[in-house]
Design a protein around this motif. Structure first.
Motif, PDB file in Angstrom:
ATOM      1  N   GLY A   5      32.479  19.091 -19.369  1.00  0.00           N
ATOM      2  CA  GLY A   5      31.433  19.437 -20.321  1.00  0.00           C
ATOM      3  C   GLY A   5      31.023  18.302 -21.230  1.00  0.00           C
ATOM      4  N   PHE A   6      31.735  17.159 -21.165  1.00  0.00           N
ATOM      5  CA  PHE A   6      31.462  16.067 -22.094  1.00  0.00           C
ATOM      6  C   PHE A   6      30.046  15.493 -21.978  1.00  0.00           C
ATOM      7  N   PRO A   7      29.501  15.317 -20.768  1.00  0.00           N
ATOM      8  CA  PRO A   7      28.137  14.764 -20.696  1.00  0.00           C
ATOM      9  C   PRO A   7      27.115  15.554 -21.500  1.00  0.00           C
ATOM     10  N   MET A   8      27.326  16.867 -21.636  1.00  0.00           N
ATOM     11  CA  MET A   8      26.380  17.673 -22.407  1.00  0.00           C
ATOM     12  C   MET A   8      26.482  17.408 -23.907  1.00  0.00           C
ATOM     13  N   ARG A   9      27.579  16.760 -24.332  1.00  0.00           N
ATOM     14  CA  ARG A   9      27.738  16.440 -25.752  1.00  0.00           C
ATOM     15  C   ARG A   9      26.902  15.235 -26.163  1.00  0.00           C
ATOM     16  N   ILE A  10      26.491  14.419 -25.186  1.00  0.00           N
ATOM     17  CA  ILE A  10      25.741  13.208 -25.505  1.00  0.00           C
ATOM     18  C   ILE A  10      24.465  13.113 -24.673  1.00  0.00           C
ATOM     19  N   ASP A  11      23.873  14.289 -24.355  1.00  0.00           N
ATOM     20  CA  ASP A  11      22.701  14.284 -23.486  1.00  0.00           C
ATOM     21  C   ASP A  11      21.385  14.249 -24.245  1.00  0.00           C
ATOM     22  N   SER A  12      21.424  13.994 -25.549  1.00  0.00           N
ATOM     23  CA  SER A  12      20.197  13.859 -26.328  1.00  0.00           C
ATOM     24  C   SER A  12      20.434  12.901 -27.480  1.00  0.00           C
ATOM     25  N   ASN A  13      19.344  12.305 -27.969  1.00  0.00           N
ATOM     26  CA  ASN A  13      19.465  11.397 -29.119  1.00  0.00           C
ATOM     27  C   ASN A  13      20.035  12.111 -30.330  1.00  0.00           C
ATOM     28  N   LYS A  14      19.652  13.367 -30.510  1.00  0.00           N
ATOM     29  CA  LYS A  14      20.133  14.118 -31.677  1.00  0.00           C
ATOM     30  C   LYS A  14      21.646  14.279 -31.627  1.00  0.00           C
ATOM     31  N   LYS A  15      22.194  14.580 -30.468  1.00  0.00           N
ATOM     32  CA  LYS A  15      23.638  14.742 -30.353  1.00  0.00           C
ATOM     33  C   LYS A  15      24.360  13.419 -30.583  1.00  0.00           C
ATOM     34  N   ILE A  16      23.810  12.337 -30.041  1.00  0.00           N
ATOM     35  CA  ILE A  16      24.426  11.026 -30.257  1.00  0.00           C
ATOM     36  C   ILE A  16      24.340  10.641 -31.723  1.00  0.00           C
ATOM     37  N   LEU A  17      23.228  10.986 -32.377  1.00  0.00           N
ATOM     38  CA  LEU A  17      23.096  10.708 -33.806  1.00  0.00           C
ATOM     39  C   LEU A  17      24.202  11.398 -34.595  1.00  0.00           C
ATOM     40  N   ASP A  18      24.491  12.637 -34.248  1.00  0.00           N
ATOM     41  CA  ASP A  18      25.565  13.360 -34.931  1.00  0.00           C
ATOM     42  C   ASP A  18      26.902  12.648 -34.748  1.00  0.00           C
ATOM     43  N   TYR A  19      27.158  12.159 -33.532  1.00  0.00           N
ATOM     44  CA  TYR A  19      28.399  11.414 -33.300  1.00  0.00           C
ATOM     45  C   TYR A  19      28.413  10.102 -34.079  1.00  0.00           C
ATOM     46  N   LEU A  20      27.285   9.405 -34.126  1.00  0.00           N
ATOM     47  CA  LEU A  20      27.219   8.163 -34.903  1.00  0.00           C
ATOM     48  C   LEU A  20      27.588   8.430 -36.358  1.00  0.00           C
ATOM     49  N   SER A  21      27.078   9.523 -36.902  1.00  0.00           N
ATOM     50  CA  SER A  21      27.370   9.877 -38.289  1.00  0.00           C
ATOM     51  C   SER A  21      28.851  10.131 -38.496  1.00  0.00           C
ATOM     52  N   VAL A  22      29.458  10.873 -37.573  1.00  0.00           N
ATOM     53  CA  VAL A  22      30.890  11.178 -37.670  1.00  0.00           C
ATOM     54  C   VAL A  22      31.720   9.904 -37.524  1.00  0.00           C
ATOM     55  N   ILE A  23      31.390   9.089 -36.527  1.00  0.00           N
ATOM     56  CA  ILE A  23      32.112   7.840 -36.302  1.00  0.00           C
ATOM     57  C   ILE A  23      32.031   6.942 -37.530  1.00  0.00           C
ATOM     58  N   GLY A  24      30.839   6.833 -38.106  1.00  0.00           N
ATOM     59  CA  GLY A  24      30.671   5.992 -39.280  1.00  0.00           C
ATOM     60  C   GLY A  24      31.333   6.546 -40.517  1.00  0.00           C
ATOM     61  N   PHE A  25      31.141   7.817 -40.763  1.00  0.00           N
ATOM     62  CA  PHE A  25      31.655   8.403 -41.995  1.00  0.00           C
ATOM     63  C   PHE A  25      33.182   8.409 -42.011  1.00  0.00           C
ATOM     64  N   TYR A  26      33.787   8.754 -40.886  1.00  0.00           N
ATOM     65  CA  TYR A  26      35.245   8.851 -40.831  1.00  0.00           C
ATOM     66  C   TYR A  26      35.907   7.565 -40.328  1.00  0.00           C
ATOM     67  N   LYS A  27      35.097   6.532 -40.137  1.00  0.00           N
ATOM     68  CA  LYS A  27      35.608   5.213 -39.718  1.00  0.00           C
ATOM     69  C   LYS A  27      36.426   5.295 -38.431  1.00  0.00           C
ATOM     70  N   LEU A  28      35.883   5.999 -37.467  1.00  0.00           N
ATOM     71  CA  LEU A  28      36.494   6.074 -36.150  1.00  0.00           C
ATOM     72  C   LEU A  28      36.094   4.833 -35.348  1.00  0.00           C
ATOM     73  N   PRO A  29      36.830   4.489 -34.310  1.00  0.00           N
ATOM     74  CA  PRO A  29      36.490   3.293 -33.527  1.00  0.00           C
ATOM     75  C   PRO A  29      35.135   3.425 -32.835  1.00  0.00           C
ATOM     76  N   LEU A  30      34.451   2.301 -32.692  1.00  0.00           N
ATOM     77  CA  LEU A  30      33.146   2.313 -32.026  1.00  0.00           C
ATOM     78  C   LEU A  30      33.273   2.750 -30.571  1.00  0.00           C
ATOM     79  N   THR A  31      34.444   2.629 -30.020  1.00  0.00           N
ATOM     80  CA  THR A  31      34.675   3.025 -28.621  1.00  0.00           C
ATOM     81  C   THR A  31      35.059   4.494 -28.500  1.00  0.00           C
ATOM     82  N   TYR A  32      34.901   5.251 -29.574  1.00  0.00           N
ATOM     83  CA  TYR A  32      35.355   6.645 -29.570  1.00  0.00           C
ATOM     84  C   TYR A  32      34.743   7.442 -28.421  1.00  0.00           C
ATOM     85  N   LEU A  33      33.435   7.362 -28.240  1.00  0.00           N
ATOM     86  CA  LEU A  33      32.778   8.135 -27.186  1.00  0.00           C
ATOM     87  C   LEU A  33      33.220   7.670 -25.808  1.00  0.00           C
TER      88      LEU A  33
END
Length: 446
Positions: free
Chosen positions: A379-407
């Motif tokens: 099911g993972f591909p459906m988590r990043i199948d739109s710009n909006k979904k990737i934007l949400d991940y970018l926000s989480v990665i940035g805010f919580y200082k997760l690694p850029l390679t998280y996805l």
């Protein structure tokens, strides 16, 4: 604090060398190439360039969630974020809406215990992009917090709080968070309380904005049809006029419950709403993936989870049952929730506890683990199948200082989870003897 927005969701777990005005890029060479830098004003920027569609999506995130409220002024955080969109730089909410509609842009936002965010979607063509960004920038940098709008919104919020106070799901969530977190601000309802909202003034919102909407604490996420140079210009413009306040202090640590707590609340509804749980984990916790995969098997996988199989399918004791970990800046909740007929409440609760204890004692089978991994990875591909979904991940990665390679590492992290890791993590993290339990609609409650 309300957690209605995460009901039935299994929460996944969801950085610089000076070169003059900007900072050198750190990129993840992968399927989703994330570039990261810092603006002159000190805001972190996360960017993905994508020219597939003529659209630009961006969000600006601040450490300005309900955890920044106090008990005396609960509700200030959420009202501040919302009223920023209803009047800025002398523009009324109607004028703002018209300016966005004129170019087909969409203003959005989000709010939870940790974060407050404003977002924008616009066409990337020059006229539309520049007009939308101009209005969005003024909302970020010059909110008016007009008294008339505040009075109107306070009345609306108070009405909503009065209605929520009659709803068993809202009552149970509020009681659960209060019992679990005590005096920690994670216990606060993100909408506030009737008396605290009634007392909020425009000056409270202005003071909150100046303290928590500074450039140094902002995380800007950008994805879409712009170049790196254009993204740099956008980020500089967005952050340049934000308050110059220091980055917000870290949130106070969460204390785990030292003893069991049970609260039974009378309610005329035909069903009992039951919540039980414990303090969970942070976003960057090393146990995140074992707990995530394990919880999918326990109660996060819908009809393929043990709780659903044992409590609903085999015995027919509940309408619904689920579990989740909600990782946050500090330890978010682990929660099991169920709804059942009042006369079945005790039996259903006992079976849930029994199922959890067996899960902790025996762990998961290899067959369960294999099936859970296949479903999550599939099911993972459906988590990043739109710009909006990737934007949400970018926000989480940035805010919580997760690694850029998280996805890129997500599926590998899931695949590497073992049954032994799941059993070990669950037993270290959950002390069922000190669980918090709330039953709304208990027939024996006075």
């Amino acid at each position: 604090m309300s957690l209605q927005y995460i009901k039935r969701i299994v929460a996944s777990g969801f950085f610089i060398v000076s070169t003059g005005l900007m900072f050198a890029t750190t990129s993840a060479q992968a399927a989703v190439k994330i570039e990261q830098w810092q603006t002159t004003a000190g805001s972190a920027v996360y960017f993905v360039e994508n020219h597939d569609l003529p659209i630009l999506d961006l969000s600006v995130n601040f450490a300005a969630g309900s955890v920044r409220d106090t008990a005396e002024k609960s509700g200030v955080a959420s009202i501040t974020r919302y009223l920023m969109t209803l009047g800025a730089a002398g523009m009324s909410d109607e004028a703002i809406a018209n300016k966005f509609a004129d170019v087909g842009a969409v203003l959005g936002g989000s709010f939870d215990a940790d974060r407050a965010a404003l977002s924008l979607r616009t066409l990337s063509s020059e006229r539309e992009r520049l007009q939308a960004l101009n209005v969005f920038t003024q909302i970020l940098q010059k909110p008016d917090f007009p008294d008339t709008v505040l009075a109107r919104e306070k009345a609306r919020i108070i009405s909503g709080l009065q209605e929520s106070a009659t709803q068993p799901e809202s009552i149970s969530t509020k009681a659960f968070m209060s019992a679990l977190y005590g005096n920690h601000p994670y216990s606060l309802d993100d909408s506030g309380e009737i008396d605290t909202v009634a007392a909020i003034k425009s000056d409270d919102l202005r003071a909150f904005y100046q303290q928590f909407y500074g450039a140094k604490g902002a995380v800007i996420a950008i994805i879409g049809d712009v170049t790196r140079a254009q993204a740099q210009q956008i980020a500089e413009s967005l952050s340049a006029g934000l308050p110059a306040s220091a980055a917000p202090a870290p949130i106070a640590a969460v204390t785990t419950p030292s003893q069991a707590k049970e609260q039974r609340i009378a309610h005329p509804a035909s069903q009992s709403h039951i919540l039980l749980g414990y303090t969970g984990i942070k976003r960057n916790d090393p146990d995140l993936f074992p707990l995530y995969v394990g919880n999918y098997i326990l109660g996060g996988g819908g009809f393929v989870s043990r709780l659903t199989e044992e409590v609903r399918e085999k015995r027919g004791l509940v309408y619904s049952v689920y579990s989740y970990f909600m990782p946050m800046a500090e330890a978010g909740p682990f929660q099991i929730g169920l709804q059942t007929k009042k006369d079945q409440a005790e039996a259903a609760l006992a079976l849930v506890r029994e199922t959890l204890e067996k899960f902790l004692k025996n762990g998961v089978t290899e067959a369960e683990l294999k099936a859970a991994k296949a479903n999550i990875i599939g099911g993972f591909p459906m988590r990043i199948d739109s710009n909006k979904k990737i934007l949400d991940y970018l926000s989480v990665i940035g805010f919580y200082k997760l690694p850029l390679t998280y996805l890129d590492g997500y599926n590998k992290n899931v695949e590497n989870v073992t049954a032994a890791q799941i059993k070990d993590a669950f037993n270290r993290r959950l002390n069922t003897k000190n669980f918090v339990t709330v039953i709304v609609g208990d027939p024996s409650a006075q």
